[in-house]
Enzyme design. Sequence first.
Site, PDB file in Angstrom:
ATOM      1  N   TRP A   1      10.723  43.692  50.188  1.00  0.00           N
ATOM      2  CA  TRP A   1      10.953  44.913  48.673  1.00  0.00           C
ATOM      3  C   TRP A   1      10.848  46.466  49.628  1.00  0.00           C
ATOM      4  O   TRP A   1      10.518  46.586  50.114  1.00  0.00           O
ATOM      5  CB  TRP A   1      10.492  44.686  48.227  1.00  0.00           C
ATOM      6  CG  TRP A   1      10.439  45.758  47.592  1.00  0.00           C
ATOM      7  CD1 TRP A   1      10.732  46.006  45.993  1.00  0.00           C
ATOM      8  CD2 TRP A   1       9.959  47.443  47.049  1.00  0.00           C
ATOM      9  NE1 TRP A   1      11.440  47.445  45.426  1.00  0.00           N
ATOM     10  CE2 TRP A   1      10.510  47.690  46.448  1.00  0.00           C
ATOM     11  CE3 TRP A   1       9.458  48.307  47.922  1.00  0.00           C
ATOM     12  CZ2 TRP A   1      10.243  49.642  45.890  1.00  0.00           C
ATOM     13  CZ3 TRP A   1       8.638  49.403  47.337  1.00  0.00           C
ATOM     14  CH2 TRP A   1       9.629  50.075  46.831  1.00  0.00           C
TER      15      TRP A   1
ATOM     16  N   ARG B   1       2.852  41.890  38.967  1.00  0.00           N
ATOM     17  CA  ARG B   1       2.996  43.113  37.947  1.00  0.00           C
ATOM     18  C   ARG B   1       2.865  43.146  36.384  1.00  0.00           C
ATOM     19  O   ARG B   1       4.039  43.248  35.640  1.00  0.00           O
ATOM     20  CB  ARG B   1       5.227  43.495  38.337  1.00  0.00           C
ATOM     21  CG  ARG B   1       5.865  44.201  39.695  1.00  0.00           C
ATOM     22  CD  ARG B   1       7.258  44.386  39.866  1.00  0.00           C
ATOM     23  NE  ARG B   1       7.414  44.366  38.399  1.00  0.00           N
ATOM     24  CZ  ARG B   1       8.505  45.514  38.165  1.00  0.00           C
ATOM     25  NH1 ARG B   1       8.266  46.458  40.176  1.00  0.00           N
ATOM     26  NH2 ARG B   1       8.719  46.324  37.277  1.00  0.00           N
TER      27      ARG B   1
ATOM     28  N   ASP C   1      14.757  50.275  31.918  1.00  0.00           N
ATOM     29  CA  ASP C   1      13.271  49.769  31.628  1.00  0.00           C
ATOM     30  C   ASP C   1      12.594  50.704  30.119  1.00  0.00           C
ATOM     31  O   ASP C   1      13.272  51.867  30.323  1.00  0.00           O
ATOM     32  CB  ASP C   1      12.193  49.218  32.052  1.00  0.00           C
ATOM     33  CG  ASP C   1      11.468  48.128  31.884  1.00  0.00           C
ATOM     34  OD1 ASP C   1      11.594  48.644  30.654  1.00  0.00           O
ATOM     35  OD2 ASP C   1      10.596  48.028  32.800  1.00  0.00           O
TER      36      ASP C   1
ATOM     37  N   ASP D   1      15.714  48.852  45.914  1.00  0.00           N
ATOM     38  CA  ASP D   1      14.890  49.456  44.793  1.00  0.00           C
ATOM     39  C   ASP D   1      15.345  50.405  46.017  1.00  0.00           C
ATOM     40  O   ASP D   1      14.200  51.879  45.473  1.00  0.00           O
ATOM     41  CB  ASP D   1      13.531  49.379  44.766  1.00  0.00           C
ATOM     42  CG  ASP D   1      13.803  48.185  43.454  1.00  0.00           C
ATOM     43  OD1 ASP D   1      14.742  48.182  42.668  1.00  0.00           O
ATOM     44  OD2 ASP D   1      12.496  48.128  42.595  1.00  0.00           O
TER      45      ASP D   1
ATOM     46  N   CYS E   1      19.713  41.998  39.544  1.00  0.00           N
ATOM     47  CA  CYS E   1      18.972  42.436  39.985  1.00  0.00           C
ATOM     48  C   CYS E   1      17.580  42.035  40.058  1.00  0.00           C
ATOM     49  O   CYS E   1      17.519  41.698  39.332  1.00  0.00           O
ATOM     50  CB  CYS E   1      18.512  43.663  39.144  1.00  0.00           C
ATOM     51  SG  CYS E   1      17.206  45.125  39.879  1.00  0.00           S
TER      52      CYS E   1
ATOM     53  N   LYS F   1      21.986  45.207  33.640  1.00  0.00           N
ATOM     54  CA  LYS F   1      21.546  45.293  34.331  1.00  0.00           C
ATOM     55  C   LYS F   1      20.582  44.170  34.494  1.00  0.00           C
ATOM     56  O   LYS F   1      19.422  43.935  33.544  1.00  0.00           O
ATOM     57  CB  LYS F   1      20.722  46.576  35.124  1.00  0.00           C
ATOM     58  CG  LYS F   1      20.304  46.090  35.941  1.00  0.00           C
ATOM     59  CD  LYS F   1      19.813  47.384  37.310  1.00  0.00           C
ATOM     60  CE  LYS F   1      18.527  48.062  37.533  1.00  0.00           C
ATOM     61  NZ  LYS F   1      17.961  48.765  38.243  1.00  0.00           N
ATOM     62  N   TRP F   2      20.131  42.818  34.989  1.00  0.00           N
ATOM     63  CA  TRP F   2      19.863  41.582  34.536  1.00  0.00           C
ATOM     64  C   TRP F   2      18.643  41.732  35.833  1.00  0.00           C
ATOM     65  O   TRP F   2      19.266  41.586  37.219  1.00  0.00           O
ATOM     66  CB  TRP F   2      20.817  40.787  35.002  1.00  0.00           C
ATOM     67  CG  TRP F   2      19.940  39.040  34.402  1.00  0.00           C
ATOM     68  CD1 TRP F   2      18.862  38.155  34.956  1.00  0.00           C
ATOM     69  CD2 TRP F   2      19.844  38.030  33.085  1.00  0.00           C
ATOM     70  NE1 TRP F   2      18.900  37.354  34.795  1.00  0.00           N
ATOM     71  CE2 TRP F   2      19.244  37.696  33.916  1.00  0.00           C
ATOM     72  CE3 TRP F   2      20.959  37.994  32.249  1.00  0.00           C
ATOM     73  CZ2 TRP F   2      19.185  36.145  32.634  1.00  0.00           C
ATOM     74  CZ3 TRP F   2      21.002  36.923  31.214  1.00  0.00           C
ATOM     75  CH2 TRP F   2      20.199  36.169  31.361  1.00  0.00           C
ATOM     76  N   ASP F   3      17.612  42.042  35.316  1.00  0.00           N
ATOM     77  CA  ASP F   3      16.449  41.776  36.643  1.00  0.00           C
ATOM     78  C   ASP F   3      15.393  40.959  36.588  1.00  0.00           C
ATOM     79  O   ASP F   3      15.012  40.126  35.659  1.00  0.00           O
ATOM     80  CB  ASP F   3      14.958  42.843  36.424  1.00  0.00           C
ATOM     81  CG  ASP F   3      14.921  44.354  37.317  1.00  0.00           C
ATOM     82  OD1 ASP F   3      15.007  43.443  38.602  1.00  0.00           O
ATOM     83  OD2 ASP F   3      14.626  45.269  37.431  1.00  0.00           O
ATOM     84  N   MET F   4      14.891  40.901  37.601  1.00  0.00           N
ATOM     85  CA  MET F   4      13.811  39.780  38.154  1.00  0.00           C
ATOM     86  C   MET F   4      12.742  40.381  39.127  1.00  0.00           C
ATOM     87  O   MET F   4      13.402  40.266  40.204  1.00  0.00           O
ATOM     88  CB  MET F   4      14.218  38.266  38.332  1.00  0.00           C
ATOM     89  CG  MET F   4      13.558  37.149  38.748  1.00  0.00           C
ATOM     90  SD  MET F   4      13.493  36.967  40.202  1.00  0.00           S
ATOM     91  CE  MET F   4      12.569  35.417  40.312  1.00  0.00           C
TER      92      MET F   4
END
Length: 719
Positions: free
Chosen positions: A192, A436, A360, A541, A519, A469-472
Amino acid sequence: MSFFYDEKYRSFYLSGGDVSYVMHVDDEGELENLYWGKRIPDGSVVPEMNRYYAVASFDRGDYRRPHELPVRGTGWYGTPAVDVINARGNDVVTLRYVSYTVYASKKPLPGMPAVYTETDNEADSLEILLEDPLTGLRVTSVYTVFNESGVITRHLSLENAGSEVLTVRGAMAASVPLYGNGYDLVHLKGSWARERSVIRVPQGEGEYRIFSQRGASGHEENPFLALCRKNTDEFSGEVWAMNFVYSGSFLALSFVDNAGNTRMSVGMDPATFTWRLEQGETFCTPEAVLVWSEKGFNGMSRTFHRLYRRRLCRGYWRDRPRPVLINNWEATYFGFTEEKLLAIAERAKQIGTELFVLDDGWFGRRDRDDNSLGDWVENRNKLPCGIKGLAEKINAIGLKFGLWFEPEMVSPDSDLYRAHPDWCLHVDGRPRTECRQQLILDMSRTEVQDYIIDAVGKVLSGANIEYVKWDMNRNMTEAFSGDRVPERQLETQHRYILGVYRVMDILTTRFPNILFEGCSGGGGRFDPGILYYMPQFWTSDDTDAVERLKIQYGTSFVYPPSAISAHVSAVPNHQTGRSTGMQMRGDVAVGGNFGFELDLSALSDDDITVARQLVTRVKQVRSLVQQGDYYRLLSPFEGNYTAWQFVSEDRGEVLLCAYVTLVTPNTVPIRIRLQGLDPDAVYRDESGREYAGAVLMNMGFWMQLKQDFTSSVIHLIKV
């Protein structure tokens, strides 16, 4: 025609561009690989030329034979291309040639992403059918060769044509022998905020594996592997490369056998995958893309880039300039109000930004990151006019409106989890590991997929949303399903990815004009599988300009700049604490899909002036950056200078970008030789100065950047 069949030797020739790939059926009906490399004449290979194994050895030498599909039980001791357990409990497989079929163009892979063709004359495809006479396992090895580039795609289809259950324990989409050893191995390693660093090491003896067992392609490794000659550099030397068109766990390896020959493979990771094949059922692997280049790593990369830009990415946004955006995340995190968002949007419009993205915190009770994932209902306390009202106000300012989602996740503190606690990946009786403060929805279940399609679809159809924005943000633990029988539990990871693909396919088809950006905690699922549905990806990020030089440079080994999202963020940087000037941050971000990730309403007048100038330049050159040929010139992994370059397809426009991190005293200027220009042309820069193309490529620019964290971007137009 890219295909030729030599009846005398039962040999198959796939040839395109400067590349040939040759196979042969031996006297026993086994499929062997004879060659992959620089193009050779059709029918020119005599199979006996490739008998480099010891025929007289006590084990028949099968271990050393150049199998196209190595399997267990015939003297092969490496990782098999097809690993199947039969009803008797053993994994012995014998694959004998049955027939072949050849046709123009390329078929899609049902339910999975794949490279495609738009006309029949772009490519030819070959299907070779082999069968295990004892079990009835039928394996179809599918190849497509692209006429212009020589790119080869491969996948396997495994059918149970017998009467008993078979269990697929491993399947390599591609497994190719290369003669000899002593290659260097290249892969993209990271974590990350430090994704896709370029690693080059001697191949060594034995086996070198890269893999992900996270349920995602991952921050740690990328599904890419290359072997190259020792003398290979950016512009010369041979490279053999594989990239897996898949977004889940994978295995890629290089193996040197005891005869000193090499095999490279990529496919499903047997540590996280099995598949039960009932009578009449079929399993297809995802696709591998194979690229050979004799023009070094830049040649390899440009082949990947052109293919992925034109024949992997799809839809409305494939060939269109991407909008300059502002994302509110690092400006406000969760603590925004509608008034604050509109103030940022007003300032963004003043400098020429085109798209405002709300990140978010807009849904449920989402004032912090421990709740509400899965509850995709707007928070009216923060947004009194709702998403629709906010979008209308943003549109009135003159900006498009975009929205962040994390559809694959669920918070334990959410209405969705309270209603459906069994909808997450879990093992009954075991703790559910939170990361998280969230769990992963079981995307292998159709009812979960349908919920996401419905919930996200309602939001997208309820307002004028033009970007998603498609986050995972986390990887899998306890990657099993509460809705699957024990003998099929190890199918869960792959079924999850198939579910993700189904959801993405339906939503991107239903909303074709929305620009979707992938993302995954930054670049944790930056792979060809996602790019099939979403033409760009949040690269990392980490938005620090110095770190981004390495991240964007490494990402470009496989993925085109049109897929790389790059933003200007605040200083001190939120990931590294480093401060760099607005010009340097902006010049780095010019190398991808440009945007801002800061509070524009809080910038100084000087920074606003620079930001406005950056946006103006981006709009002038973004088509060049997104659709031109990309060249890496100086590596951030090898010194303080970094340089890369973009050239239009007609060689009429050039953008040279150079950066320095830490300067040293008493040094002479560096010379940067440009690539891909018309040597007989004259190019003019923005000051009006003219240069001969041959001079720029052979003598180059002399450049000296005299302060830490500075940059220079030069735009040249053919006169």
